[in-house]
Design a protein around this motif. Structure first.
Motif, PDB file in Angstrom:
ATOM      1  N   THR A  21      16.292  75.829 -37.485  1.00  0.00           N
ATOM      2  CA  THR A  21      15.085  75.224 -38.000  1.00  0.00           C
ATOM      3  C   THR A  21      14.196  76.514 -38.207  1.00  0.00           C
ATOM      4  O   THR A  21      14.827  77.477 -38.127  1.00  0.00           O
ATOM      5  N   GLU A  22      12.911  76.260 -38.972  1.00  0.00           N
ATOM      6  CA  GLU A  22      12.341  77.471 -39.157  1.00  0.00           C
ATOM      7  C   GLU A  22      11.640  78.190 -38.118  1.00  0.00           C
ATOM      8  O   GLU A  22      11.288  79.385 -38.347  1.00  0.00           O
ATOM      9  N   HIS A  55      13.538  65.022 -34.148  1.00  0.00           N
ATOM     10  CA  HIS A  55      13.261  65.480 -35.475  1.00  0.00           C
ATOM     11  C   HIS A  55      13.624  64.719 -36.388  1.00  0.00           C
ATOM     12  O   HIS A  55      14.716  64.124 -36.450  1.00  0.00           O
ATOM     13  N   ASP A  58      11.795  62.949 -42.802  1.00  0.00           N
ATOM     14  CA  ASP A  58      10.656  62.761 -43.591  1.00  0.00           C
ATOM     15  C   ASP A  58       9.681  62.155 -42.887  1.00  0.00           C
ATOM     16  O   ASP A  58       9.852  61.243 -42.004  1.00  0.00           O
ATOM     17  N   TRP A  81       3.914  69.142 -42.612  1.00  0.00           N
ATOM     18  CA  TRP A  81       5.219  68.667 -42.901  1.00  0.00           C
ATOM     19  C   TRP A  81       5.812  68.533 -44.267  1.00  0.00           C
ATOM     20  O   TRP A  81       5.127  68.342 -45.014  1.00  0.00           O
ATOM     21  N   PRO A  82       7.196  69.092 -44.243  1.00  0.00           N
ATOM     22  CA  PRO A  82       8.006  69.608 -43.390  1.00  0.00           C
ATOM     23  C   PRO A  82       7.254  71.029 -42.803  1.00  0.00           C
ATOM     24  O   PRO A  82       6.925  71.715 -43.572  1.00  0.00           O
ATOM     25  N   GLY A  83       7.554  71.489 -41.551  1.00  0.00           N
ATOM     26  CA  GLY A  83       7.018  72.585 -40.974  1.00  0.00           C
ATOM     27  C   GLY A  83       6.776  72.660 -39.584  1.00  0.00           C
ATOM     28  O   GLY A  83       7.290  71.506 -38.683  1.00  0.00           O
ATOM     29  N   SER A 112      11.464  72.293 -41.740  1.00  0.00           N
ATOM     30  CA  SER A 112      11.368  72.613 -43.129  1.00  0.00           C
ATOM     31  C   SER A 112      12.667  73.107 -43.511  1.00  0.00           C
ATOM     32  O   SER A 112      13.049  73.377 -44.810  1.00  0.00           O
ATOM     33  N   HIS A 113      13.460  73.811 -42.529  1.00  0.00           N
ATOM     34  CA  HIS A 113      14.479  74.681 -42.835  1.00  0.00           C
ATOM     35  C   HIS A 113      15.542  73.864 -43.767  1.00  0.00           C
ATOM     36  O   HIS A 113      16.089  72.871 -43.305  1.00  0.00           O
ATOM     37  N   GLN A 117      17.063  70.165 -42.781  1.00  0.00           N
ATOM     38  CA  GLN A 117      16.753  68.998 -43.803  1.00  0.00           C
ATOM     39  C   GLN A 117      18.168  68.489 -44.169  1.00  0.00           C
ATOM     40  O   GLN A 117      18.149  67.082 -44.275  1.00  0.00           O
ATOM     41  N   SER A 169       7.573  75.537 -32.575  1.00  0.00           N
ATOM     42  CA  SER A 169       6.514  74.617 -33.073  1.00  0.00           C
ATOM     43  C   SER A 169       5.288  74.705 -32.425  1.00  0.00           C
ATOM     44  O   SER A 169       5.173  74.442 -31.060  1.00  0.00           O
TER      45      SER A 169
END
Ligand code: TXA
Ligand code: MG
Length: 304
Positions: A21-22, A55, A58, A81-83, A112-113, A117, A169
């Motif tokens: 993920t990010e 997770h 959307d 979001w996404p984030g 968001s990665h 996604q 996060s």
């Protein structure tokens, strides 16, 4: 994308998929499969009363997994979001007890990665995932970290390179009287306050209200000591004179974004070098500095 179809098959059959993920890598299971979720806890060595984040692909899926979703949640979802933001909401009947440890709330996040996604969309379900490390250890920000920590206990690791944010996060509780930060992270308190038009506070490690926010967590093997910038050189010299392997992390040496991205790789690198002690200076508690300082305080821990 290499491995994507196999990762989806693994999720559908109740297996575990490590994915980028990010923020950090996650250890994912089908959120609606209680047996698969149980396996996440076993592999991580995590007590079952520490809930997992669900997770979603959307924000539109939020009302499937939560009930009585307040307008504040929708506002935050639109903004971030996404984030790197997790919202704690009242859970819907769809969420198995295994995910939340029986709690009446659930943490939801839309990452968001692009690989996360793609996985969520191809799976077309929700993925329950903690960070893909053993309980209490430093979170993985590279596929190699996951491999080193979990090895064969995970069925497939999707390699998405280095995580961009590098710390977990931000967790915001929306089930109390006012929104509060349970864990500072990639979305800053200032950004949250600007969207909600009120001050959103992190009460800090002294007021631990949720399981999983233990004061000693995110810790490398080496002892971590918080010191003032002016003391670092002397402490390094002293420690080395006593025969210890010592390293330092100076928080104001690089921009906060770079420090966050590199933090866990640095901690892991010092462990790999056989360091006994790491002297760290804390950034100020503003912007991303709040999350970095929180993780360094937890790495230093009260047990030390
Ligand atoms: O960036 C992240 O959030 C990463 C990536 C993989 O999404 N995930 C992550 O998960 O850091 P984990 O399990 O290592 O940390 C999640 C934290 C735990 O401290 C847990 O207690 C808290 O979120 N949490 C989850 N659900 C909760 C709930 N319903 N109420 C309060 N805290 C919750
Ligand atoms: Mg974790």
């Amino acid at each position: 994308m290499p491995g994507l179809a196999r990762a989806v098959a693994v999720l559908r059959s109740g297996g575990l998929v490590a994915f980028p993920t990010e923020t950090v890598y996650g250890l994912g299971a089908d959120a609606s499969n209680a047996a698969a979720v149980d396996r996440v806890f076993r592999v991580k060595g995590r007590p079952t009363n520490h809930p997992l984040i669900v997770h979603l692909a959307d924000a539109a899926d939020m009302s499937l997994w939560a009930r009585d979703v307040p307008q504040l949640a929708r506002d935050l979802a639109v903004a971030f979001w996404p984030g790197p933001l997790t919202l704690i909401l009242k859970r819907s009947a769809r969420v198995p007890d295994a995910v939340t440890g029986g709690a009446d709330t659930v943490g939801l996040r839309v990452p968001s990665h692009p690989v996360a996604q793609a996985l969520l969309r191809a799976f077309s379900g929700a993925i329950a995932a903690p960070s893909a490390n053993r309980f209490g250890a430093v979170s993985p920000t590279r596929a190699e970290h996951v491999c080193a920590d979990l090895g064969d206990d995970v069925d497939i690791i999707l390699d998405g390179g280095e995580c961009d944010v590098g710390v977990e996060s931000t967790i915001v509780n929306l089930t109390g009287d006012t929104p509060t930060i349970l864990r500072p992270g990639g979305v800053t308190a200032e950004q949250l306050s600007a969207v909600l038009k009120c001050s959103v506070q992190f009460l800090g490690a002294s007021e631990i209200a949720v399981p999983g926010q233990l004061p000693s967590h995110y810790a490398p093997r080496a002892r971590v000591e918080i010191v003032a910038r002016s003391e670092v050189d002397e402490r390094l010299v002293d420690a080395r004179a006593k025969g210890f392997r010592a390293a330092s992390i100076i928080s104001d040496a690089v921009p906060l974004e770079d420090l966050a991205r590199q933090l866990y790789t640095q901690l892991r690198g010092h462990d790999a070098d056989g360091c006994d002690v790491i002297f760290v200076t804390l950034p100020s508690d503003t912007g991303l500095g709040l999350a970095i300082a929180d993780r360094l305080r937890k790495a230093a821990g009260p047990r030390r």
